[in-house]
Design a protein around this motif. Structure first.
Motif, short mmCIF file in Angstrom:
data_model
loop_
_atom_site.label_atom_id
_atom_site.label_comp_id
_atom_site.label_asym_id
_atom_site.label_seq_id
_atom_site.Cartn_x
_atom_site.Cartn_y
_atom_site.Cartn_z
N LEU A 83 -3.58 26.10 -10.45
CA LEU A 83 -4.66 26.02 -11.44
C LEU A 83 -5.68 27.08 -11.10
CD1 LEU A 83 -3.83 22.76 -10.69
CD2 LEU A 83 -5.07 22.54 -12.83
N LEU A 84 -6.36 27.57 -12.12
CA LEU A 84 -7.22 28.75 -11.98
C LEU A 84 -8.58 28.47 -12.60
CD1 LEU A 84 -7.30 31.95 -11.56
CD2 LEU A 84 -6.66 32.07 -13.98
N THR A 85 -9.66 28.84 -11.90
CA THR A 85 -10.96 28.88 -12.57
C THR A 85 -11.46 30.31 -12.59
OG1 THR A 85 -12.48 28.62 -10.70
CG2 THR A 85 -11.51 26.59 -11.61
N THR A 86 -12.04 30.69 -13.71
CA THR A 86 -12.68 32.00 -13.83
C THR A 86 -14.09 31.79 -14.38
OG1 THR A 86 -11.90 32.33 -16.11
CG2 THR A 86 -10.50 33.19 -14.36
N GLY A 117 -2.78 25.31 -15.28
CA GLY A 117 -3.98 24.98 -16.04
C GLY A 117 -5.18 25.66 -15.44
N GLY A 118 -6.38 25.30 -15.94
CA GLY A 118 -7.56 25.93 -15.38
C GLY A 118 -8.80 25.68 -16.19
N ASP A 119 -9.82 26.46 -15.89
CA ASP A 119 -11.10 26.33 -16.57
C ASP A 119 -11.75 27.71 -16.64
OD1 ASP A 119 -13.35 24.88 -17.70
OD2 ASP A 119 -14.38 25.27 -15.82
N SER A 120 -12.26 28.05 -17.82
CA SER A 120 -12.96 29.32 -18.02
C SER A 120 -14.43 29.03 -18.29
CB SER A 120 -12.39 30.07 -19.23
OG SER A 120 -11.04 30.37 -19.03
N SER A 121 -15.30 29.83 -17.69
CA SER A 121 -16.73 29.66 -17.89
C SER A 121 -17.39 31.03 -17.94
CB SER A 121 -17.32 28.86 -16.72
OG SER A 121 -18.73 28.85 -16.76
N THR B 42 -8.87 21.00 -13.61
CA THR B 42 -9.93 21.63 -12.83
C THR B 42 -11.09 22.00 -13.74
OG1 THR B 42 -10.38 23.33 -11.16
CG2 THR B 42 -9.01 23.99 -12.98
N GLN B 44 -15.38 23.60 -13.58
CA GLN B 44 -16.43 24.21 -12.78
C GLN B 44 -17.81 23.68 -13.18
OE1 GLN B 44 -15.71 28.71 -12.51
NE2 GLN B 44 -14.74 28.17 -14.43
N HIS B 311 -18.03 29.50 -24.01
CA HIS B 311 -18.59 30.47 -23.07
C HIS B 311 -18.50 31.87 -23.63
CE1 HIS B 311 -19.41 27.73 -19.80
NE2 HIS B 311 -18.32 27.09 -20.15
#
Lengths: 312, 312
Positions: A83-86, A117-121, B42, B44, B311
């Motif tokens: 999983l990835l957050t950016t 999966g992940g989350d972008s902000s 996930t 942030q 975002h």
């Protein structure tokens, strides 16, 4: 840049495995491999801390995955997904994200992993990234930090200190004509796929620096260690700077080699398991107060001003 | 502040479950519950984006967990553990970390989860945090976004729009005498533990705003939706601001209520499954071009300048 959701659809959804559900859902669905224990790890990369503004986004992506993969390698795990957050400042242009995704794709193929999966902000200032890697091992076979025994030898894979010198080269304070040191700083090689269960008693990856990570292993295993400076494997490109860079090599981080505690009778099995990967004995563990004694080329005890990298 | 490793040992290691190995190793070891599918998510939280500088660290910690738990709730999963990343500026004092850890501990107890591992870093400027939550479901029983059918009704839990008004109250642009709206913004209640498999065809949690998240569900299920403004459940504290805040309530994010697609014949089962939790029918899904039609109290179509939070 397009909006958040079209960016995800364009650059990240193509990286998703079936577990990622096309990145349209709230979470990933992952059926763990039957009869396996999962190994889970997470690591961040922040602009200005873990990479230099202007570094190529594809290399940042690959190093993000590789730093995490190295943690799996240290426990003897097989990687399967992440999983990835950016978090990107509004000034980030779309080519950055395209390059970043291309780097992810390249190392997904190289290491046989997929995006789950992940989350972008958005971010107020600098780029910040994290990845959570999911791997698996035979139950009970994971290498730990706490298993070293008095009498075990200390072994390391590869060469030590290249990445710390490479970082100096990237900052312009050291010359790296061949580019080797720079490449070791930008793109580590996690030592995946070594089958060290039953051979090594303990393992750790060298991310904070040789002396400090050896100290972590000593502390967790409650052992003393003696490290022979003359035995530490050094690349030709690092060796030409001589003793002036000794402390940097032994305490600088980011090598992502493995440090292993191996009983003497398992040395041959260790060499066989490592195949073409260089592996070098650099010291021994003994009972006594947990800590690292560093012996110089003439047998003299050495002290450094710092053991290695830590965050403020 | 003490050094990085003593901070981890003091504040975070006590939060670790057995999977976390005392936070001394490179990764966590997790034996997945037999016969279950894992659900992984996930999210942030960045200072200045997801929370206001000066917000109480314990509440930041709890919201970080709850935002992730809400993603598990949307898929009908049971939570078991999490990995955490923290990136703190050097100016952060130790009491911040103590408060943050206390908040984690409180919600670990409330939601029956434990810390599996994580990564600590320094940050150049603002605090940035992420958590990766691990949950599990009966294989095949996870609620997805793509399962809604034409003819399904649209239901929501709780009340909608409180958190968006609460954010304005926290910024001083709106009065919140009772503190209810503020508390809804600071500390959402993820709707865990509803057993909606076989009742709801699809689900999503409302994090980006009602209109936008309904749009996500329409797009993924390839359906049109009609939303009746007069039916949207509104708390007394939000209703007193009247139509002036209608757009904010319907497009503001952070409610973490569930939006469900439920066939009419399952309405009673839905009410039973939700027990004391308020649940309200606010519209219907139909075949046609994916998108949301919003009908005002007199049946007039309404348009808003934005569908919800994204975002940059």
């Amino acid at each position: 840049m397009g909006d958040e959701f079209s960016r995800i659809a364009r650059y990240l959804a193509p990286l998703a495995g079936p577990e990622g559900l096309g990145l349209t859902d709230d979470a990933a669905l992952f059926t763990p491999p039957a009869g396996r224990q999962l190994v889970l790890t997470t690591d961040q990369m922040l602009e200005g801390v873990h990479f230099i503004p202007g570094d190529l986004p594809a290399l940042i992506a690959r190093k993000l995955l590789r730093r995490n993969l190295s943690d799996l390698a240290a426990m003897g795990a097989t990687a399967c997904g992440y999983l990835l957050t950016t978090a990107l400042p509004p000034t980030t242009d779309e080519s950055w994200l395209a390059g970043f995704a291309a780097g992810l794709a390249q190392d997904q193929a190289e290491f046989g992993i997929q995006l789950f999966g992940g989350d972008s902000s958005s971010s107020p200032t600098h780029i910040s990234l994290s990845a959570t890697l999911i791997g698996h091992v035979t139950p009970g076979a994971a290498l730990r930090r706490n298993g070293a025994k008095a009498g075990d030898d200390i072994w390391v894979t590869g060469t030590i200190g290249d990445a710390a010198l490479g970082l100096q080269a990237r900052r312009g304070t050291l010359q790296d004509k061949s580019g080797f040191l720079t490449s070791r700083s930008l793109l580590p090689n996690p030592r995946m796929g070594l089958n060290l269960s039953g051979i090594a008693h303990a393992a750790i990856d060298i991310s904070d620096g040789l002396v400090q990570d050896l100290g972590h292993l000593c502390k967790t295993s409650n052992l003393a260690a003696t490290l022979y400076v003359a035995l530490v494997p050094t690349s030709h490109e690092a060796a030409i700077f001589g003793d002036a860079m000794l402390e940097t090599r032994l305490t600088g981080g980011d090598d992502y080699e493995l440090l292993l505690a191996v009983p003497p009778e398992a040395a041959t099995a260790l060499r066989l398991a490592c195949g073409n990967l260089a592996i070098t004995k650099i010291g021994t563990f003994s009972s006594g107060q947990a800590g690292v004694t560093i012996l110089g080329p003439h047998g003299q005890a050495m002290n450094f001003s710092t053991a290695g990298w830590q965050h403020f």
